[in-house]
Design a protein around this motif. Structure first.
Motif, PDB file in Angstrom:
ATOM      1  N   MET A  40     -12.299  -0.395  33.173  1.00  0.00           N
ATOM      2  CA  MET A  40     -12.889  -1.314  32.212  1.00  0.00           C
ATOM      3  C   MET A  40     -11.758  -1.829  31.313  1.00  0.00           C
ATOM      4  SD  MET A  40     -15.981  -0.689  29.406  1.00  0.00           S
ATOM      5  CE  MET A  40     -16.729   0.583  30.329  1.00  0.00           C
ATOM      6  N   PRO A  41     -11.644  -3.137  31.134  1.00  0.00           N
ATOM      7  CA  PRO A  41     -10.592  -3.712  30.280  1.00  0.00           C
ATOM      8  C   PRO A  41     -10.789  -3.311  28.819  1.00  0.00           C
ATOM      9  CG  PRO A  41     -11.577  -5.406  31.681  1.00  0.00           C
ATOM     10  CD  PRO A  41     -12.384  -4.169  31.853  1.00  0.00           C
ATOM     11  N   ALA A  42      -9.695  -3.289  28.077  1.00  0.00           N
ATOM     12  CA  ALA A  42      -9.731  -2.864  26.669  1.00  0.00           C
ATOM     13  C   ALA A  42     -10.635  -3.761  25.837  1.00  0.00           C
ATOM     14  CB  ALA A  42      -8.322  -2.855  26.095  1.00  0.00           C
ATOM     15  N   SER A  43     -10.630  -5.054  26.101  1.00  0.00           N
ATOM     16  CA  SER A  43     -11.459  -5.963  25.296  1.00  0.00           C
ATOM     17  C   SER A  43     -12.944  -5.674  25.497  1.00  0.00           C
ATOM     18  CB  SER A  43     -11.149  -7.421  25.645  1.00  0.00           C
ATOM     19  OG  SER A  43     -11.433  -7.667  27.011  1.00  0.00           O
ATOM     20  N   VAL A  44     -13.324  -5.308  26.709  1.00  0.00           N
ATOM     21  CA  VAL A  44     -14.729  -4.979  26.976  1.00  0.00           C
ATOM     22  C   VAL A  44     -15.095  -3.682  26.265  1.00  0.00           C
ATOM     23  CG1 VAL A  44     -16.390  -4.371  28.777  1.00  0.00           C
ATOM     24  CG2 VAL A  44     -14.742  -6.208  29.171  1.00  0.00           C
ATOM     25  N   ARG A  45     -14.171  -2.729  26.268  1.00  0.00           N
ATOM     26  CA  ARG A  45     -14.420  -1.468  25.553  1.00  0.00           C
ATOM     27  C   ARG A  45     -14.624  -1.717  24.062  1.00  0.00           C
ATOM     28  NH1 ARG A  45      -9.632   1.914  27.341  1.00  0.00           N
ATOM     29  NH2 ARG A  45      -9.556   0.825  29.299  1.00  0.00           N
ATOM     30  N   TRP A  46     -13.773  -2.555  23.479  1.00  0.00           N
ATOM     31  CA  TRP A  46     -13.890  -2.857  22.055  1.00  0.00           C
ATOM     32  C   TRP A  46     -15.207  -3.558  21.754  1.00  0.00           C
ATOM     33  CZ3 TRP A  46     -11.825  -0.448  18.339  1.00  0.00           C
ATOM     34  CH2 TRP A  46     -10.567   0.120  18.467  1.00  0.00           C
ATOM     35  N   MET A  47     -15.611  -4.472  22.623  1.00  0.00           N
ATOM     36  CA  MET A  47     -16.895  -5.167  22.408  1.00  0.00           C
ATOM     37  C   MET A  47     -18.043  -4.174  22.486  1.00  0.00           C
ATOM     38  SD  MET A  47     -16.083  -8.807  24.324  1.00  0.00           S
ATOM     39  CE  MET A  47     -17.664  -8.907  25.012  1.00  0.00           C
ATOM     40  N   LEU A  48     -17.960  -3.223  23.404  1.00  0.00           N
ATOM     41  CA  LEU A  48     -18.995  -2.196  23.533  1.00  0.00           C
ATOM     42  C   LEU A  48     -19.035  -1.320  22.278  1.00  0.00           C
ATOM     43  CD1 LEU A  48     -21.147  -0.818  25.250  1.00  0.00           C
ATOM     44  CD2 LEU A  48     -19.336   0.571  26.266  1.00  0.00           C
ATOM     45  N   VAL A  49     -17.878  -0.910  21.794  1.00  0.00           N
ATOM     46  CA  VAL A  49     -17.810  -0.094  20.583  1.00  0.00           C
ATOM     47  C   VAL A  49     -18.404  -0.856  19.400  1.00  0.00           C
ATOM     48  CG1 VAL A  49     -16.222   0.911  18.895  1.00  0.00           C
ATOM     49  CG2 VAL A  49     -15.884   1.324  21.336  1.00  0.00           C
ATOM     50  N   ILE A  50     -18.032  -2.115  19.250  1.00  0.00           N
ATOM     51  CA  ILE A  50     -18.549  -2.930  18.149  1.00  0.00           C
ATOM     52  C   ILE A  50     -20.062  -3.086  18.250  1.00  0.00           C
ATOM     53  CG2 ILE A  50     -18.553  -5.266  17.180  1.00  0.00           C
ATOM     54  CD1 ILE A  50     -15.514  -5.323  17.834  1.00  0.00           C
ATOM     55  N   ALA A  51     -20.578  -3.294  19.456  1.00  0.00           N
ATOM     56  CA  ALA A  51     -22.026  -3.425  19.645  1.00  0.00           C
ATOM     57  C   ALA A  51     -22.742  -2.130  19.290  1.00  0.00           C
ATOM     58  CB  ALA A  51     -22.327  -3.823  21.088  1.00  0.00           C
ATOM     59  N   LEU A  52     -22.178  -0.995  19.701  1.00  0.00           N
ATOM     60  CA  LEU A  52     -22.804   0.294  19.380  1.00  0.00           C
ATOM     61  C   LEU A  52     -22.771   0.578  17.884  1.00  0.00           C
ATOM     62  CD1 LEU A  52     -21.505   2.508  22.321  1.00  0.00           C
ATOM     63  CD2 LEU A  52     -23.839   1.713  21.923  1.00  0.00           C
ATOM     64  N   VAL A  53     -21.648   0.272  17.244  1.00  0.00           N
ATOM     65  CA  VAL A  53     -21.554   0.472  15.795  1.00  0.00           C
ATOM     66  C   VAL A  53     -22.560  -0.422  15.085  1.00  0.00           C
ATOM     67  CG1 VAL A  53     -20.056   0.104  13.783  1.00  0.00           C
ATOM     68  CG2 VAL A  53     -19.185   1.298  15.794  1.00  0.00           C
TER      69      VAL A  53
END
Length: 69
Positions: A1-14
């Motif tokens: 999974m690309p880093a940008s997708v991980r960050w978007m997932l983290v932001i969505a969960l937060v």
């Protein structure tokens, strides 16, 4: 999974956790806020607060005299 997708997932969960917590936590926030206000307004706490402010003012005055202000 690309880093940008991980960050978007983290932001969505937060964001989702914030919204859920804000809705569920409003009554608890009010309860804590009321308890803190009651503690702040307590006569014993007010007495200690006043003594502390006086000590701070004295110390500030002495420090100002030492530095020649």
């Amino acid at each position: 999974m690309p880093a940008s997708v991980r960050w978007m997932l983290v932001i969505a969960l937060v964001g989702a956790a914030y919204v859920a917590g804000a809705k569920a936590g409003r009554s608890r926030y009010r309860e804590i806020s009321r308890a803190a206000r009651n503690l702040w307004d307590d006569p014993g706490v007010k007495k200690v607060r006043d003594k502390t402010y006086k000590k701070i003012e004295k110390a500030a005055s002495r420090a100002a005299k030492k530095i020649g202000a």
